[in-house]
Design a protein around this motif. Structure first.
Motif, mmCIF file in Angstrom:
data_model
loop_
_atom_site.group_PDB
_atom_site.id
_atom_site.type_symbol
_atom_site.label_atom_id
_atom_site.label_comp_id
_atom_site.label_asym_id
_atom_site.label_seq_id
_atom_site.Cartn_x
_atom_site.Cartn_y
_atom_site.Cartn_z
ATOM 1 N N ASP A 1 35.359 37.861 37.743
ATOM 2 C CA ASP A 1 34.063 38.426 37.367
ATOM 3 C C ASP A 1 34.342 39.640 36.489
ATOM 4 N N PRO A 2 33.466 39.896 35.500
ATOM 5 C CA PRO A 2 33.763 41.003 34.574
ATOM 6 C C PRO A 2 33.789 42.390 35.210
ATOM 7 N N ASP A 3 32.988 42.621 36.232
ATOM 8 C CA ASP A 3 32.918 43.945 36.860
ATOM 9 C C ASP A 3 33.233 43.853 38.342
ATOM 10 N N PRO A 4 33.942 44.866 38.873
ATOM 11 C CA PRO A 4 34.215 44.861 40.318
ATOM 12 C C PRO A 4 32.924 45.092 41.104
ATOM 13 N N ALA B 1 30.230 46.717 43.473
ATOM 14 C CA ALA B 1 29.923 48.125 43.763
ATOM 15 C C ALA B 1 30.456 48.529 45.134
ATOM 16 N N LEU C 1 34.106 49.375 44.793
ATOM 17 C CA LEU C 1 34.291 50.674 44.131
ATOM 18 C C LEU C 1 34.065 51.822 45.111
ATOM 19 N N TRP D 1 38.910 40.341 42.769
ATOM 20 C CA TRP D 1 38.864 41.799 42.887
ATOM 21 C C TRP D 1 39.449 42.204 44.220
#
Length: 103
Positions: free
Chosen positions: A14-17, A19, A22, A46
């Motif tokens: 996936d392009p972004d981890p 939330a 994080l 991730w």
């Protein structure tokens, strides 16, 4: 599980981890954890990333419990801190650059 010397992350699935991951990376607590962050596993999932002393037995139960089901990548902290290079080019390189507004 073996403690790795250098982790080689894979391309993220996936392009972004997430939330949640994080936030977890900012809040993980254990006396053996020197740094924490996010990375991807070699297959692109991730994961929580932690550096620990080289002689640490991993996995660390308290870290695994805090990971909320995310994989954890353990990396041995370097023997010496990394040495950063110069932030700006040397004076000789700077002198040969032309400013965009110069003719």
């Amino acid at each position: 599980m073996k403690l790795v010397r250098t982790h080689r992350p894979g391309a993220p699935s996936d392009p972004d981890p997430p939330a949640e991951l994080l936030a977890l990376a900012d809040s993980v607590k254990d006396p053996l954890v020197r740094q924490s962050g996010v990375t991807t596993t070699t297959d692109g999932r991730w994961a929580l990333y932690v550096t620990v002393p080289r002689d640490t037995d991993v996995p660390i139960p308290s870290v695994e419990g805090q990971a909320r089901g995310y994989p954890v990548v353990y990396e041995a902290e370097p023997e010496e801190p990394p040495i950063a290079g110069p932030a700006y080019p040397t004076a000789s390189r700077r002198a040969t650059r032309k400013r965009p507004d110069s003719k």
